[in-house]
Design a protein around this motif. Structure first.
Motif, PDB file in Angstrom:
ATOM      1  N   VAL A 184       0.863  -1.176   0.000  1.00 23.65           N
ATOM      2  CA  VAL A 184       0.000   0.000   0.000  1.00 23.65           C
ATOM      3  C   VAL A 184       0.902   1.230   0.000  1.00 23.65           C
ATOM      4  O   VAL A 184       1.529   1.562   1.008  1.00 23.65           O
ATOM      5  N   LEU A 185       0.957   1.884  -1.162  1.00 26.93           N
ATOM      6  CA  LEU A 185       1.822   3.038  -1.354  1.00 26.93           C
ATOM      7  C   LEU A 185       0.987   4.272  -1.652  1.00 26.93           C
ATOM      8  O   LEU A 185      -0.103   4.183  -2.205  1.00 26.93           O
ATOM      9  N   TYR A 186       1.532   5.420  -1.323  1.00 27.05           N
ATOM     10  CA  TYR A 186       0.930   6.707  -1.644  1.00 27.05           C
ATOM     11  C   TYR A 186       1.670   7.217  -2.871  1.00 27.05           C
ATOM     12  O   TYR A 186       2.799   7.700  -2.774  1.00 27.05           O
ATOM     13  N   LYS A 187       1.042   7.107  -4.027  1.00 30.13           N
ATOM     14  CA  LYS A 187       1.740   7.382  -5.289  1.00 30.13           C
ATOM     15  C   LYS A 187       2.282   8.794  -5.426  1.00 30.13           C
ATOM     16  O   LYS A 187       3.330   8.978  -6.049  1.00 30.13           O
ATOM     17  N   PRO A 188       1.636   9.841  -4.856  1.00 29.55           N
ATOM     18  CA  PRO A 188       2.236  11.178  -4.986  1.00 29.55           C
ATOM     19  C   PRO A 188       3.563  11.347  -4.226  1.00 29.55           C
ATOM     20  O   PRO A 188       4.302  12.290  -4.473  1.00 29.55           O
ATOM     21  N   ALA A 189       3.854  10.430  -3.305  1.00 35.51           N
ATOM     22  CA  ALA A 189       5.090  10.523  -2.524  1.00 35.51           C
ATOM     23  C   ALA A 189       6.262   9.944  -3.305  1.00 35.51           C
ATOM     24  O   ALA A 189       6.107   9.030  -4.116  1.00 35.51           O
ATOM     25  N   THR A 190       7.444  10.466  -3.016  1.00 35.98           N
ATOM     26  CA  THR A 190       8.670   9.855  -3.520  1.00 35.98           C
ATOM     27  C   THR A 190       8.935   8.622  -2.660  1.00 35.98           C
ATOM     28  O   THR A 190       8.954   8.705  -1.423  1.00 35.98           O
ATOM     29  N   GLN A 191       9.134   7.490  -3.309  1.00 33.08           N
ATOM     30  CA  GLN A 191       9.371   6.244  -2.585  1.00 33.08           C
ATOM     31  C   GLN A 191      10.866   6.100  -2.292  1.00 33.08           C
ATOM     32  O   GLN A 191      11.681   6.206  -3.202  1.00 33.08           O
ATOM     33  N   ILE A 192      11.185   5.885  -1.017  1.00 28.41           N
ATOM     34  CA  ILE A 192      12.577   5.771  -0.576  1.00 28.41           C
ATOM     35  C   ILE A 192      12.788   4.376   0.006  1.00 28.41           C
ATOM     36  O   ILE A 192      12.010   3.924   0.851  1.00 28.41           O
ATOM     37  N   ASP A 193      13.840   3.697  -0.438  1.00 36.44           N
ATOM     38  CA  ASP A 193      14.165   2.383   0.119  1.00 36.44           C
ATOM     39  C   ASP A 193      14.608   2.536   1.568  1.00 36.44           C
ATOM     40  O   ASP A 193      15.493   3.338   1.876  1.00 36.44           O
ATOM     41  N   CYS A 194      13.980   1.767   2.436  1.00 33.76           N
ATOM     42  CA  CYS A 194      14.256   1.835   3.871  1.00 33.76           C
ATOM     43  C   CYS A 194      14.357   0.412   4.414  1.00 33.76           C
ATOM     44  O   CYS A 194      13.467  -0.404   4.178  1.00 33.76           O
ATOM     45  N   PRO A 195      15.429   0.113   5.147  1.00 34.65           N
ATOM     46  CA  PRO A 195      15.561  -1.230   5.704  1.00 34.65           C
ATOM     47  C   PRO A 195      14.867  -1.407   7.061  1.00 34.65           C
ATOM     48  O   PRO A 195      14.800  -2.517   7.576  1.00 34.65           O
ATOM     49  N   HIS A 196      14.349  -0.328   7.627  1.00 34.82           N
ATOM     50  CA  HIS A 196      13.853  -0.366   9.007  1.00 34.82           C
ATOM     51  C   HIS A 196      12.345  -0.557   9.075  1.00 34.82           C
ATOM     52  O   HIS A 196      11.595   0.351   9.452  1.00 34.82           O
ATOM     53  N   TYR A 197      11.901  -1.746   8.734  1.00 41.24           N
ATOM     54  CA  TYR A 197      10.499  -2.117   8.873  1.00 41.24           C
ATOM     55  C   TYR A 197      10.411  -3.630   8.806  1.00 41.24           C
ATOM     56  O   TYR A 197      11.386  -4.314   8.474  1.00 41.24           O
ATOM     57  N   ASP A 198       9.237  -4.149   9.146  1.00 41.38           N
ATOM     58  CA  ASP A 198       9.009  -5.584   9.034  1.00 41.38           C
ATOM     59  C   ASP A 198       7.518  -5.832   8.823  1.00 41.38           C
ATOM     60  O   ASP A 198       6.750  -4.898   8.613  1.00 41.38           O
ATOM     61  N   VAL A 215       8.030   3.470   4.209  1.00 45.11           N
ATOM     62  CA  VAL A 215       7.501   2.142   4.510  1.00 45.11           C
ATOM     63  C   VAL A 215       6.077   2.050   3.936  1.00 45.11           C
ATOM     64  O   VAL A 215       5.269   2.957   4.174  1.00 45.11           O
ATOM     65  N   PRO A 216       5.762   0.985   3.209  1.00 49.25           N
ATOM     66  CA  PRO A 216       4.384   0.802   2.752  1.00 49.25           C
ATOM     67  C   PRO A 216       3.441   0.748   3.966  1.00 49.25           C
ATOM     68  O   PRO A 216       3.812   0.226   5.022  1.00 49.25           O
ATOM     69  N   PHE A 217       2.243   1.257   3.814  1.00 52.39           N
ATOM     70  CA  PHE A 217       1.324   1.337   4.955  1.00 52.39           C
ATOM     71  C   PHE A 217       0.939  -0.027   5.515  1.00 52.39           C
ATOM     72  O   PHE A 217       0.626  -0.145   6.693  1.00 52.39           O
ATOM     73  N   ASN A 218       0.966  -1.055   4.691  1.00 51.77           N
ATOM     74  CA  ASN A 218       0.599  -2.378   5.186  1.00 51.77           C
ATOM     75  C   ASN A 218       1.753  -3.070   5.919  1.00 51.77           C
ATOM     76  O   ASN A 218       1.576  -4.163   6.452  1.00 51.77           O
ATOM     77  N   LYS A 219       2.910  -2.424   5.992  1.00 53.95           N
ATOM     78  CA  LYS A 219       4.054  -2.970   6.735  1.00 53.95           C
ATOM     79  C   LYS A 219       4.216  -2.198   8.049  1.00 53.95           C
ATOM     80  O   LYS A 219       3.682  -1.106   8.226  1.00 53.95           O
ATOM     81  N   ARG A 220       4.990  -2.746   8.967  1.00 51.80           N
ATOM     82  CA  ARG A 220       5.192  -2.140  10.289  1.00 51.80           C
ATOM     83  C   ARG A 220       6.442  -1.262  10.277  1.00 51.80           C
ATOM     84  O   ARG A 220       7.567  -1.754  10.215  1.00 51.80           O
ATOM     85  N   ALA A 221       6.216   0.059  10.346  1.00 55.04           N
ATOM     86  CA  ALA A 221       7.325   1.005  10.509  1.00 55.04           C
ATOM     87  C   ALA A 221       7.693   1.045  11.988  1.00 55.04           C
ATOM     88  O   ALA A 221       6.886   0.714  12.861  1.00 55.04           O
ATOM     89  N   TRP A 222       8.894   1.504  12.272  1.00 51.68           N
ATOM     90  CA  TRP A 222       9.392   1.530  13.655  1.00 51.68           C
ATOM     91  C   TRP A 222       9.425   2.970  14.149  1.00 51.68           C
ATOM     92  O   TRP A 222      10.481   3.571  14.304  1.00 51.68           O
TER      93      TRP A 222
END
Length: 186
Positions: free
Chosen positions: A2-16, A84-91
């Motif tokens: 689940v992404l917000y398309k108007p946002a710039t997507q940034i690769d982030c390793p800190h989620y699960d 972080v995609p909304f369906n994933k757990r951000a920290w």
């Protein structure tokens, strides 16, 4: 994803993975600036991507190596980056409790505003926060107005953001205009 398309997507390793994707039911508003009280730097992005150089600023030595993230950051100019995609757990929530339930990262979405507790946020940030919030509320109907909180509400005594400078009435009014359901008043 689940992404917000108007946002710039940034690769982030800190989620699960979330324990239960259907459990998303709270939106948490935060603030952040890196270095503290400085805007327009790459510090937030570097923190959330694990690339913060501790030699760039004395404060960075204090936070070097921490693993944190948010779903999205709204910068002073209104630009949005999604980490972080909304369906994933951000920290983003840390030690936190909402209505007697701990481990808030499991069931919350975290939005960071570039700012501080005491400096006013920008019109562009309020506008983008409203648009982004409406997007989230449409996709996660368990999030009602009464379940939109500040970091200070879920980690009292430990966190103070989004702070006294955040205009809750202005933000709520921008959401009320869409007839979003509310089971409590925040």
């Amino acid at each position: 994803m689940v992404l917000y398309k108007p946002a710039t997507q940034i690769d982030c390793p800190h989620y699960d993975e979330r324990p239960d994707e259907s459990d998303v039911s709270v939106l948490v508003i935060h603030n952040i600036s890196l270095p503290p009280s400085q805007f327009g730097t790459s510090g937030i992005r570097e923190l959330f991507t694990g690339t913060l150089n501790p030699d760039e600023h004395p404060f960075y030595k204090e936070i070097a190596g921490i693993r944190v993230s948010a779903h999205c950051v709204i910068y002073r100019n209104g630009e949005i980056e999604q980490f972080v995609p909304f369906n994933k757990r951000a920290w983003h929530a840390g030690l936190s409790t909402f209505q007697g339930r701990s481990r808030c990262n499991d069931f919350t979405i975290g939005i960071e505003l570039e700012g501080t507790d005491t400096l006013p946020y920008t019109d562009a940030q309020y506008e983008q926060l409203s648009i982004l919030s409406k997007f989230i509320l449409q996709r996660y109907p368990r999030i009602t107005l009464g379940r939109i909180v500040g970091h200070n509400d879920i980690a009292p005594g430990r966190k103070t953001d989004p702070g006294v400078a955040f205009d809750w009435p202005r933000y709520r009014q921008s959401l009320d205009a869409t007839n979003i359901s509310s089971n409590t008043i925040i």
